[in-house]
Design an enzyme around this catalytic site. Structure first.
Site, mmCIF file in Angstrom:
data_model
loop_
_atom_site.group_PDB
_atom_site.id
_atom_site.type_symbol
_atom_site.label_atom_id
_atom_site.label_comp_id
_atom_site.label_asym_id
_atom_site.label_seq_id
_atom_site.Cartn_x
_atom_site.Cartn_y
_atom_site.Cartn_z
ATOM 1 N N ARG A 130 -25.462 71.329 -30.563
ATOM 2 C CA ARG A 130 -26.487 71.762 -29.629
ATOM 3 C C ARG A 130 -25.946 72.700 -29.651
ATOM 4 O O ARG A 130 -25.003 73.372 -29.832
ATOM 5 C CB ARG A 130 -26.071 71.064 -28.145
ATOM 6 C CG ARG A 130 -26.524 71.823 -27.304
ATOM 7 C CD ARG A 130 -26.600 71.061 -25.808
ATOM 8 N NE ARG A 130 -25.078 70.932 -25.363
ATOM 9 C CZ ARG A 130 -24.754 70.094 -24.832
ATOM 10 N NH1 ARG A 130 -25.462 69.431 -23.616
ATOM 11 N NH2 ARG A 130 -23.358 69.738 -23.970
ATOM 12 N N ARG A 186 -21.471 62.698 -9.746
ATOM 13 C CA ARG A 186 -20.663 62.578 -11.809
ATOM 14 C C ARG A 186 -19.423 61.095 -10.718
ATOM 15 O O ARG A 186 -19.088 60.425 -11.322
ATOM 16 C CB ARG A 186 -19.828 63.631 -11.190
ATOM 17 C CG ARG A 186 -21.164 64.170 -12.304
ATOM 18 C CD ARG A 186 -20.428 64.884 -13.775
ATOM 19 N NE ARG A 186 -19.964 64.536 -15.374
ATOM 20 C CZ ARG A 186 -20.818 65.904 -15.702
ATOM 21 N NH1 ARG A 186 -21.499 66.018 -15.001
ATOM 22 N NH2 ARG A 186 -20.646 65.925 -16.848
ATOM 23 N N ARG A 189 -14.881 63.098 -22.893
ATOM 24 C CA ARG A 189 -16.041 63.117 -22.530
ATOM 25 C C ARG A 189 -17.036 62.114 -21.901
ATOM 26 O O ARG A 189 -17.797 60.729 -20.547
ATOM 27 C CB ARG A 189 -16.941 64.731 -22.425
ATOM 28 C CG ARG A 189 -16.652 66.063 -21.689
ATOM 29 C CD ARG A 189 -17.206 66.423 -22.466
ATOM 30 N NE ARG A 189 -18.791 67.223 -22.137
ATOM 31 C CZ ARG A 189 -19.285 67.910 -23.653
ATOM 32 N NH1 ARG A 189 -19.329 67.678 -24.331
ATOM 33 N NH2 ARG A 189 -20.839 67.944 -22.251
ATOM 34 N N LYS A 228 -30.228 65.101 -20.655
ATOM 35 C CA LYS A 228 -30.560 65.584 -18.855
ATOM 36 C C LYS A 228 -30.625 66.578 -18.962
ATOM 37 O O LYS A 228 -32.046 67.664 -18.272
ATOM 38 C CB LYS A 228 -29.261 65.373 -17.825
ATOM 39 C CG LYS A 228 -28.567 63.989 -18.080
ATOM 40 C CD LYS A 228 -26.988 63.494 -17.609
ATOM 41 C CE LYS A 228 -26.288 64.702 -17.616
ATOM 42 N NZ LYS A 228 -25.999 64.254 -19.347
ATOM 43 N N ARG A 265 -21.261 75.497 -26.628
ATOM 44 C CA ARG A 265 -20.344 75.315 -25.656
ATOM 45 C C ARG A 265 -18.873 75.064 -25.424
ATOM 46 O O ARG A 265 -18.323 74.009 -27.155
ATOM 47 C CB ARG A 265 -20.252 74.208 -24.924
ATOM 48 C CG ARG A 265 -21.882 74.459 -23.890
ATOM 49 C CD ARG A 265 -22.165 73.794 -22.592
ATOM 50 N NE ARG A 265 -21.924 72.439 -22.411
ATOM 51 C CZ ARG A 265 -22.057 71.909 -21.574
ATOM 52 N NH1 ARG A 265 -23.541 71.802 -22.151
ATOM 53 N NH2 ARG A 265 -21.535 70.384 -21.117
HETATM 54 P P1 AP5 Z 1 -28.965 68.290 -23.378
HETATM 55 O O1 AP5 Z 1 -29.655 67.827 -22.481
HETATM 56 O O2 AP5 Z 1 -28.121 69.690 -23.096
HETATM 57 O O3 AP5 Z 1 -27.959 67.136 -22.733
HETATM 58 P P2 AP5 Z 1 -27.413 66.787 -21.406
HETATM 59 O O4 AP5 Z 1 -27.496 65.558 -20.391
HETATM 60 O O5 AP5 Z 1 -27.618 68.277 -20.026
HETATM 61 O O6 AP5 Z 1 -25.499 66.913 -21.673
HETATM 62 P P3 AP5 Z 1 -24.528 67.883 -20.956
HETATM 63 O O7 AP5 Z 1 -23.283 67.539 -22.122
HETATM 64 O O8 AP5 Z 1 -24.929 68.598 -21.160
HETATM 65 O O9 AP5 Z 1 -23.523 66.629 -20.258
HETATM 66 P P4 AP5 Z 1 -22.247 66.743 -19.229
HETATM 67 O O10 AP5 Z 1 -22.974 66.078 -18.716
HETATM 68 O O11 AP5 Z 1 -21.554 66.209 -20.192
HETATM 69 O O12 AP5 Z 1 -22.592 68.439 -19.328
HETATM 70 P P5 AP5 Z 1 -22.208 69.469 -18.259
HETATM 71 O O13 AP5 Z 1 -22.527 70.843 -17.951
HETATM 72 O O14 AP5 Z 1 -22.906 68.464 -16.980
HETATM 73 O O15 AP5 Z 1 -29.032 67.187 -25.066
HETATM 74 C C1 AP5 Z 1 -27.552 67.775 -25.549
HETATM 75 C C2 AP5 Z 1 -28.274 67.944 -27.180
HETATM 76 O O16 AP5 Z 1 -29.456 67.182 -27.840
HETATM 77 C C3 AP5 Z 1 -29.092 68.913 -27.537
HETATM 78 O O17 AP5 Z 1 -28.849 69.574 -28.358
HETATM 79 C C4 AP5 Z 1 -30.170 68.852 -27.586
HETATM 80 O O18 AP5 Z 1 -31.239 69.789 -27.879
HETATM 81 C C5 AP5 Z 1 -30.122 67.871 -28.233
HETATM 82 N N1 AP5 Z 1 -31.699 66.290 -27.346
HETATM 83 C C6 AP5 Z 1 -31.902 65.808 -25.764
HETATM 84 N N2 AP5 Z 1 -32.606 65.486 -26.109
HETATM 85 C C7 AP5 Z 1 -32.590 64.596 -27.279
HETATM 86 C C8 AP5 Z 1 -33.890 63.658 -27.872
HETATM 87 N N3 AP5 Z 1 -34.423 63.014 -27.381
HETATM 88 N N4 AP5 Z 1 -33.283 63.385 -29.421
HETATM 89 C C9 AP5 Z 1 -32.463 64.257 -30.543
HETATM 90 N N5 AP5 Z 1 -31.738 64.944 -28.997
HETATM 91 C C10 AP5 Z 1 -31.995 65.697 -28.275
HETATM 92 O O19 AP5 Z 1 -20.688 69.020 -17.437
HETATM 93 C C11 AP5 Z 1 -20.182 69.855 -17.809
HETATM 94 C C12 AP5 Z 1 -18.514 69.322 -17.598
HETATM 95 O O20 AP5 Z 1 -18.466 70.352 -16.668
HETATM 96 C C13 AP5 Z 1 -18.424 68.403 -17.040
HETATM 97 O O21 AP5 Z 1 -16.821 67.552 -18.043
HETATM 98 C C14 AP5 Z 1 -17.209 68.167 -15.932
HETATM 99 O O22 AP5 Z 1 -15.784 69.153 -16.348
HETATM 100 C C15 AP5 Z 1 -17.910 69.772 -15.284
HETATM 101 N N6 AP5 Z 1 -18.317 69.151 -14.028
HETATM 102 C C16 AP5 Z 1 -20.323 69.593 -14.097
HETATM 103 N N7 AP5 Z 1 -20.259 68.322 -13.325
HETATM 104 C C17 AP5 Z 1 -19.370 68.422 -12.721
HETATM 105 C C18 AP5 Z 1 -19.980 66.980 -11.268
HETATM 106 N N8 AP5 Z 1 -20.414 66.831 -10.949
HETATM 107 N N9 AP5 Z 1 -17.816 67.040 -10.677
HETATM 108 C C19 AP5 Z 1 -17.204 67.238 -11.515
HETATM 109 N N10 AP5 Z 1 -17.060 67.818 -12.847
HETATM 110 C C20 AP5 Z 1 -18.104 68.074 -13.348
#
Ligand code: AP5
Length: 211
Positions: free
Chosen positions: A124, A88, A168, A13, A157
């Protein structure tokens, strides 16, 4: 253009949001990044969020909804935005609908098998300064452990540890996946294949968004 990027952790994402934001000239609002910045700065929000984020649990809805409400009224959101990681829960999706004067355009659901996620997330690396995303094998920085864009240090991270990643993923399936039905019922859901090369998905998203 107002779009939501939904999907499991590591679905890509953030990677795609960076590409689409640049092409569309609109900001990405990543609730995860807002929380990580707050944690790094040791603010009240950061201290409240830390325990949840480190365990891979969701931060309470009222906290997150308040953050997004404040962010969406900033001037840079006038032309639209990408919401990455919000909503979410169904309660967050309902709150978002209540906040918006006009309807959301599309909720893209990034579909990728759980088996691909672990390798993506353990490999990552993120820039501690600008948030640019890399992968040690799939997309390394040309500058090694420094960011190609700003020379910032690349870090792992705190929630990218195997045990936390598993939690997660579980939280995603239990609490976030039901949102797909919410958007499907409203005719807003578009599922995209998020496996394979990131460039292919970027091309598809740009086309679907008319960019
Ligand atoms: P990346 O693009 O970083 O993936 P992502 O989907 O953004 O993954 P996240 O881990 O950031 O998502 P998340 O939803 O768990 O975390 P968030 O920060 O929102 O890609 C991942 C890796 O793969 C990278 O190394 C990239 O290079 C590689 N890659 C990308 N595309 C690829 C492909 N096609 N093929 C191969 N490799 C690829 O949330 C973190 C925490 O914050 C949550 O756990 C929660 O505690 C809190 N939080 C955030 N938002 C909320 C909410 N709305 N409500 C409650 N808690 C929340």
């Amino acid at each position: 253009m107002k779009v939501v990027f939904l999907g499991p952790p590591g679905a890509g994402k953030g990677t795609q949001a960076a590409i689409i934001s640049k092409a569309a000239g609109i900001p990405t609002i990543s609730t995860g990044m807002i929380l990580r910045d707050a944690m790094a700065q040791g603010t009240v929000l950061g201290k409240e969020a830390e325990g949840y984020v480190k365990k891979g649990e969701l931060v309470p809805d009222d906290v997150i909804i308040g953050i997004v409400k404040e962010r969406l009224i900033q001037p840079d959101c006038e032309k639209g935005y990408i919401l990455d990681g919000f909503p979410r829960t169904v309660a967050q999706a309902q709150a978002l609908d209540d906040m918006l004067p006009d309807a959301l355009d599309t909720a893209f659901s990034f579909e990728v098998a759980d088996s691909e996620i672990m390798a993506r997330l353990t490999g990552r690396r993120e820039c501690g300064a600008c948030g640019a995303i890399y992968h040690i094998k799939n997309g390394p920085s040309a500058k090694g452990s420094a960011c190609e864009k700003c020379d910032g240090e690349l870090i792992q991270r705190a929630d990218d540890k195997e045990e936390t990643i598993r939690n997660r993923m579980d939280v995603y399936h239990r609490q976030t996946e039901p949102i797909k039905d919410y958007y499907k019922q409203r005719g807003k859901l578009v599922c995209v294949d998020a496996s394979g090369e990131p460039e292919r998905l970027a091309k598809e998203l740009l086309k679907r968004l008319g960019l």
